[in-house]
Design a protein around this motif. Sequence first.
Motif, PDB file in Angstrom:
ATOM      1  N   HIS B  98       0.850  -1.203   0.000  1.00  0.00           N
ATOM      2  CA  HIS B  98       0.000   0.000   0.000  1.00  0.00           C
ATOM      3  C   HIS B  98       0.876   1.239   0.000  1.00  0.00           C
ATOM      4  O   HIS B  98       2.023   1.202   0.467  1.00  0.00           O
ATOM      5  N   ASP B  99       0.327   2.326  -0.483  1.00  0.00           N
ATOM      6  CA  ASP B  99       1.027   3.607  -0.483  1.00  0.00           C
ATOM      7  C   ASP B  99       1.287   4.019   0.973  1.00  0.00           C
ATOM      8  O   ASP B  99       0.398   3.909   1.812  1.00  0.00           O
ATOM      9  N   GLU B 100       2.502   4.475   1.260  1.00  0.00           N
ATOM     10  CA  GLU B 100       2.837   4.780   2.664  1.00  0.00           C
ATOM     11  C   GLU B 100       1.963   5.887   3.250  1.00  0.00           C
ATOM     12  O   GLU B 100       1.769   5.969   4.452  1.00  0.00           O
ATOM     13  N   GLU B 101       1.406   6.727   2.371  1.00  0.00           N
ATOM     14  CA  GLU B 101       0.547   7.815   2.846  1.00  0.00           C
ATOM     15  C   GLU B 101      -0.901   7.374   3.033  1.00  0.00           C
ATOM     16  O   GLU B 101      -1.718   8.113   3.565  1.00  0.00           O
ATOM     17  N   ASP B 102      -1.212   6.188   2.533  1.00  0.00           N
ATOM     18  CA  ASP B 102      -2.609   5.800   2.432  1.00  0.00           C
ATOM     19  C   ASP B 102      -3.091   5.014   3.655  1.00  0.00           C
ATOM     20  O   ASP B 102      -2.933   3.805   3.740  1.00  0.00           O
ATOM     21  N   ASP B 103      -3.695   5.725   4.598  1.00  0.00           N
ATOM     22  CA  ASP B 103      -4.150   5.104   5.843  1.00  0.00           C
ATOM     23  C   ASP B 103      -5.297   4.125   5.613  1.00  0.00           C
ATOM     24  O   ASP B 103      -5.387   3.100   6.284  1.00  0.00           O
ATOM     25  N   THR B 104      -6.170   4.459   4.675  1.00  0.00           N
ATOM     26  CA  THR B 104      -7.337   3.609   4.439  1.00  0.00           C
ATOM     27  C   THR B 104      -6.902   2.220   3.993  1.00  0.00           C
ATOM     28  O   THR B 104      -7.421   1.206   4.466  1.00  0.00           O
ATOM     29  N   MET B 105      -5.925   2.196   3.088  1.00  0.00           N
ATOM     30  CA  MET B 105      -5.425   0.926   2.576  1.00  0.00           C
ATOM     31  C   MET B 105      -4.715   0.148   3.691  1.00  0.00           C
ATOM     32  O   MET B 105      -4.857  -1.063   3.813  1.00  0.00           O
ATOM     33  N   LEU B 106      -3.948   0.866   4.498  1.00  0.00           N
ATOM     34  CA  LEU B 106      -3.244   0.249   5.623  1.00  0.00           C
ATOM     35  C   LEU B 106      -4.264  -0.354   6.597  1.00  0.00           C
ATOM     36  O   LEU B 106      -4.141  -1.517   7.001  1.00  0.00           O
ATOM     37  N   GLU B 107      -5.295   0.439   6.926  1.00  0.00           N
ATOM     38  CA  GLU B 107      -6.320  -0.021   7.871  1.00  0.00           C
ATOM     39  C   GLU B 107      -7.072  -1.238   7.333  1.00  0.00           C
ATOM     40  O   GLU B 107      -7.364  -2.174   8.069  1.00  0.00           O
ATOM     41  N   PHE B 108      -7.359  -1.190   6.035  1.00  0.00           N
ATOM     42  CA  PHE B 108      -8.077  -2.322   5.454  1.00  0.00           C
ATOM     43  C   PHE B 108      -7.215  -3.583   5.511  1.00  0.00           C
ATOM     44  O   PHE B 108      -7.710  -4.670   5.812  1.00  0.00           O
ATOM     45  N   GLY B 109      -5.932  -3.421   5.254  1.00  0.00           N
ATOM     46  CA  GLY B 109      -5.001  -4.539   5.357  1.00  0.00           C
ATOM     47  C   GLY B 109      -4.983  -5.102   6.770  1.00  0.00           C
ATOM     48  O   GLY B 109      -5.007  -6.324   6.975  1.00  0.00           O
ATOM     49  N   GLN B 110      -4.970  -4.198   7.760  1.00  0.00           N
ATOM     50  CA  GLN B 110      -4.970  -4.642   9.160  1.00  0.00           C
ATOM     51  C   GLN B 110      -6.243  -5.388   9.498  1.00  0.00           C
ATOM     52  O   GLN B 110      -6.235  -6.409  10.187  1.00  0.00           O
ATOM     53  N   GLU B 111      -7.335  -4.839   8.962  1.00  0.00           N
ATOM     54  CA  GLU B 111      -8.643  -5.454   9.137  1.00  0.00           C
ATOM     55  C   GLU B 111      -8.626  -6.908   8.649  1.00  0.00           C
ATOM     56  O   GLU B 111      -9.085  -7.816   9.329  1.00  0.00           O
ATOM     57  N   LEU B 112      -8.061  -7.096   7.468  1.00  0.00           N
ATOM     58  CA  LEU B 112      -7.997  -8.436   6.879  1.00  0.00           C
ATOM     59  C   LEU B 112      -7.118  -9.356   7.721  1.00  0.00           C
ATOM     60  O   LEU B 112      -7.470 -10.512   7.962  1.00  0.00           O
ATOM     61  N   SER B 113      -5.979  -8.812   8.180  1.00  0.00           N
ATOM     62  CA  SER B 113      -5.075  -9.675   8.942  1.00  0.00           C
ATOM     63  C   SER B 113      -5.662 -10.008  10.318  1.00  0.00           C
ATOM     64  O   SER B 113      -5.393 -11.072  10.863  1.00  0.00           O
ATOM     65  N   ASP B 114      -6.501  -9.108  10.865  1.00  0.00           N
ATOM     66  CA  ASP B 114      -7.181  -9.394  12.138  1.00  0.00           C
ATOM     67  C   ASP B 114      -8.197 -10.512  11.969  1.00  0.00           C
ATOM     68  O   ASP B 114      -8.376 -11.361  12.841  1.00  0.00           O
ATOM     69  N   ASP B 115      -8.890 -10.483  10.836  1.00  0.00           N
ATOM     70  CA  ASP B 115      -9.954 -11.444  10.607  1.00  0.00           C
ATOM     71  C   ASP B 115      -9.429 -12.812  10.210  1.00  0.00           C
ATOM     72  O   ASP B 115      -9.989 -13.832  10.593  1.00  0.00           O
ATOM     73  N   PHE B 116      -8.404 -12.779   9.378  1.00  0.00           N
ATOM     74  CA  PHE B 116      -7.904 -14.041   8.817  1.00  0.00           C
ATOM     75  C   PHE B 116      -6.540 -14.342   9.424  1.00  0.00           C
ATOM     76  O   PHE B 116      -5.497 -14.197   8.795  1.00  0.00           O
ATOM     77  N   THR B 117      -6.593 -14.773  10.685  1.00  0.00           N
ATOM     78  CA  THR B 117      -5.378 -14.862  11.497  1.00  0.00           C
ATOM     79  C   THR B 117      -4.467 -16.017  11.092  1.00  0.00           C
ATOM     80  O   THR B 117      -3.300 -16.040  11.476  1.00  0.00           O
ATOM     81  N   ASP B 118      -4.998 -16.975  10.331  1.00  0.00           N
ATOM     82  CA  ASP B 118      -4.168 -18.124   9.978  1.00  0.00           C
ATOM     83  C   ASP B 118      -3.140 -17.787   8.903  1.00  0.00           C
ATOM     84  O   ASP B 118      -2.100 -18.425   8.802  1.00  0.00           O
ATOM     85  N   ILE B 119      -3.451 -16.767   8.116  1.00  0.00           N
ATOM     86  CA  ILE B 119      -2.570 -16.388   7.006  1.00  0.00           C
ATOM     87  C   ILE B 119      -1.382 -15.576   7.530  1.00  0.00           C
ATOM     88  O   ILE B 119      -1.523 -14.774   8.440  1.00  0.00           O
ATOM     89  N   THR B 120      -0.193 -15.798   6.939  1.00  0.00           N
ATOM     90  CA  THR B 120       0.957 -14.941   7.246  1.00  0.00           C
ATOM     91  C   THR B 120       0.822 -13.673   6.413  1.00  0.00           C
ATOM     92  O   THR B 120       0.803 -13.731   5.172  1.00  0.00           O
TER      93      THR B 120
END
Lengths: 189, 126
Positions: B98-120
């Motif tokens: 994600h673009d380093e300035e792009d918080d929305t993309m970062l947050e969405f990525g975090q959201e996904l990693s929170d939900d799908f904890t089995d994936i690295t």
Amino acid sequence: MTTPLFVNDQLAFCEIARKHHVIFYYVGYFSQNIVAAMADAVKLKLEVSGVNGPTRRKLFSSFVEMAQNIIHYSADALTPAEQANNEIRHGSVCISENEGQYSLLCANPISTQVAEDLRQRLETLRGMTMDEIKQAYKESLRADPLEGSKGAGLGFLTMARDSREPLEFEFWPMEQQPDVAMFYLKASI
Amino acid sequence: MENLYIAATPSSPEVNFDFAQHRLSVRGESYPENAAAFYGDIIKSLRDYLALCTDTSITMDIALAYFNSSSTKMLFNIFEALNDAQRAGNKITVNWYHDEEDDTMLEFGQELSDDFTDITFINHAV
């Protein structure tokens, strides 16, 4: 020599646009190709104007949501209602700037039945805090799409999340068409 | 299984699923008119491929500069499929660019990693 009337009209229109700091305006039929072409112009315009990255992304995102809402839901369609792809429908989108703050405004006709549903959803959104909006976004992401939605039912939430003020909206009755209202939606970024 | 390649258009991403190498990627911008139609077959191919994998290391690169609300939902479905495959005994790594300035993309990525904890999940600010 007197100036032809259409030139006067054009001048008056441009003058209003200038006064309101309009940086992009389109009225007419929306198709996916038109939206992609407009998206190019909007993106470049914001870049050239020196708008910072996060604001550009928010503006671009709300612009696409609004334009695609017109493609999917405007009551003025060139393509048959049952056609789900390559839809072409009528509406308008306007982006204006005032001292570093941006407004996005869109308008399209909508059936009064749909209007009632939209009013309820938008009123609910307006009553929510940013935290509640983000929470609702997370829940909708995991839920099944709303009935009648051609997307994920996430469009308004996406716009509300990126807007610095609650989304504003209006429904205006249309003369000669009692079952249709003009829907206006405004996001402030 | 045959690899899946879809070239980018102005409003849809390049999809390059190299099933033979277990290397998958989605890059570009994603705001197709009908995200469910665009991603429907892609997700189906992905699930068919994952169903054939056992004890396999699979890497998915996602580098999306922008996606619209209906594409968001489809990305969520892609992650669901990957997470299921991990639980079935495979090893899934997702590179999230994600673009380093792009918080929305970062947050969405975090959201996904929170939900799908089995994936690295590896976050890359670029």
